[in-house]
Design an enzyme around this catalytic site. Structure first.
Site, short mmCIF file in Angstrom:
data_model
loop_
_atom_site.label_atom_id
_atom_site.label_comp_id
_atom_site.label_asym_id
_atom_site.label_seq_id
_atom_site.Cartn_x
_atom_site.Cartn_y
_atom_site.Cartn_z
N GLU A 58 0.83 -1.21 0.00
CA GLU A 58 0.00 0.00 0.00
C GLU A 58 0.86 1.26 0.00
OE1 GLU A 58 -2.21 -3.05 2.66
OE2 GLU A 58 -0.17 -2.62 1.98
N CYS A 83 -2.58 -4.07 7.13
CA CYS A 83 -2.17 -4.26 8.52
C CYS A 83 -2.60 -3.08 9.37
CB CYS A 83 -0.67 -4.48 8.61
SG CYS A 83 0.34 -3.11 8.01
N CYS A 92 -0.52 0.09 7.58
CA CYS A 92 -0.96 0.57 6.27
C CYS A 92 -2.37 1.17 6.34
CB CYS A 92 -0.93 -0.59 5.26
SG CYS A 92 0.74 -1.16 4.89
N ALA A 162 11.11 -38.47 -7.05
CA ALA A 162 11.01 -39.06 -8.39
C ALA A 162 11.00 -40.57 -8.22
CB ALA A 162 12.19 -38.63 -9.25
N SER A 176 20.25 -43.09 -6.39
CA SER A 176 19.02 -42.66 -7.09
C SER A 176 19.30 -41.76 -8.29
CB SER A 176 18.10 -41.92 -6.11
OG SER A 176 18.74 -40.75 -5.62
N TRP A 178 20.32 -41.11 -12.19
CA TRP A 178 19.29 -40.08 -12.18
C TRP A 178 18.00 -40.76 -12.61
CZ3 TRP A 178 20.33 -35.50 -10.13
CH2 TRP A 178 21.66 -35.06 -10.09
N ASP A 208 23.61 -39.64 -1.33
CA ASP A 208 23.57 -38.75 -2.49
C ASP A 208 24.56 -37.59 -2.38
OD1 ASP A 208 21.55 -40.38 -3.35
OD2 ASP A 208 19.95 -38.89 -3.17
N ARG A 215 21.67 -24.22 -8.08
CA ARG A 215 22.71 -23.98 -9.09
C ARG A 215 22.21 -24.06 -10.53
NH1 ARG A 215 22.99 -28.69 -6.66
NH2 ARG A 215 23.14 -30.64 -7.86
#
Length: 350
Positions: A58, A83, A92, A162, A176, A178, A208, A215
């Protein structure tokens, strides 16, 4: 008397939601809020909450109005109740009252105890017309993480894994990589950038050796969260590299270092206590990425809000079975040769 244009309200509220979404991750643990100011059916100002601790939507919207005198004859659209309390910034509601705006249209009431209808009450007491419930469903969906934190007193829990076409999420040796394709993996990095935290169990961290960062996407890294009850993990693993904030939840000891916290929880109340601790740290959403036992831990406790499951055409024949999910399928889409299934709980247990 001029007939109220409900369609126009929805049009401008949709714009509020679009603006609000621009603050994703940057404003957490605050809610996503957008604001549009309309005079004579034309937008004369707009803004959104851009960063935690800085000006709210606002304030930015009012500041963008060139001719401030028009505010007295304008309608303010905002997706969450303004608020009414002092936090890092002033209320606000007081700003809108100061400029004597004509009307305020709201999507959702703020269920936070410090607001909870008080903003609307103050506006109406000063003679400002208030309309609520415009695109309320879309507004709740946008701020589902905020509402979960406020109403359930825990972070929003997103489960993700997955699995192969024959129902396995890892080989027998826990390897795991891929299962899903490169596009699915990039999508996961996008999701990571949208959540406050990312959680894995000790077996996943060990086998893993994940970095748990973004990334393959542009965005902010989540806080890394690892469940290692008896602190058996090697400090040579990536989760201990202190490249981003990391919390190791255990039952043995509490220590705090730069970008690394060992947080001790009671075994008897481990998961609920862990979630309460995350909330205290301002973490309002967590993506749980595995492994199978950790995912089952959350599912058995009924502590999850959404699950995203990639199904790959690959097969293992044998291995670590994927969890069995008791949820309602809400969406299906293809990501190259993978199928992405999205589930939500049939009913909450928490």
């Amino acid at each position: 008397m001029k007939k109220h244009d409900h369609h126009l309200d929805e049009l401008f509220m949709q714009r509020c939601l679009e603006l609000a979404a621009l603050g994703r991750r940057a404003v957490s643990p605050n809610p996503l809020v957008g604001c549009v100011i309309v005079h004579d059916r034309k937008i004369i100002g707009e803004g959104w909450h851009k960063k935690f601790g800085e000006a709210h939507a606002e304030v930015n919207a009012v500041a963008s109005v060139v001719n401030q005198e028009l505010l007295q004859e304008s309608t303010v659209y905002v997706n969450l109740e303004p608020c009414s309390h002092f936090g890092k910034t002033p209320p606000c509601v007081d700003l809108l009252i100061k400029h004597r705006v004509k009307k305020v249209v709201i999507a959702n009431l703020d269920t936070h105890p410090k607001v909870s209808g008080e903003g609307i009450k103050k506006l109406r007491e000063t003679g400002i017309e208030v309309i609520t419930g415009i695109l309320d469903k879309q507004g709740r969906e946008l701020n589902t993480r905020f509402f979960t934190a406020v109403e359930k007193r825990r972070p929003y829990i997103l489960l993700k894994w997955a699995q192969t076409a024959d129902g396995f999420m890892a080989h027998e040796n826990y390897d795991s990589k891929w299962i899903s394709n490169e596009y699915s993996r990039q999508l996961v990095h996008k999701w990571r950038s949208e959540e406050d935290g990312i959680l894995v169990g000790a077996k996943t961290a060990n086998h893993d050796n994940p970095q748990l960062n973004v990334r393959e996407w542009t965005g902010q890294n989540p806080v890394r969260i690892v469940v290692d009850r008896f602190l058996k993990l090697s400090e040579k693993l990536n989760v201990f590299d202190r490249s981003q904030p990391t919390i190791i939840y255990n039952v043995l000891k509490h220590e705090e270092h730069k970008n690394l916290i060992l947080a001790r929880m009671d075994e008897a109340d481990f998961l609920p206590q862990l979630l309460r601790d995350l909330l205290k740290r301002g973490i309002h959403s967590v993506m749980v990425e595995g492994g199978a036992q950790t995912l089952k831990f959350f599912m058995d406790a009924g502590l999850w809000d959404e699950a995203r499951v990639f199904s790959s055409p690959r097969t293992f024949g044998k291995g670590i079975p994927a969890p069995r999910l008791n949820g309602k399928l809400s969406h299906t889409e293809t990501v190259m040769n993978d199928i992405l299934f999205t589930y939500h709980p049939v009913y909450g247990k928490d």
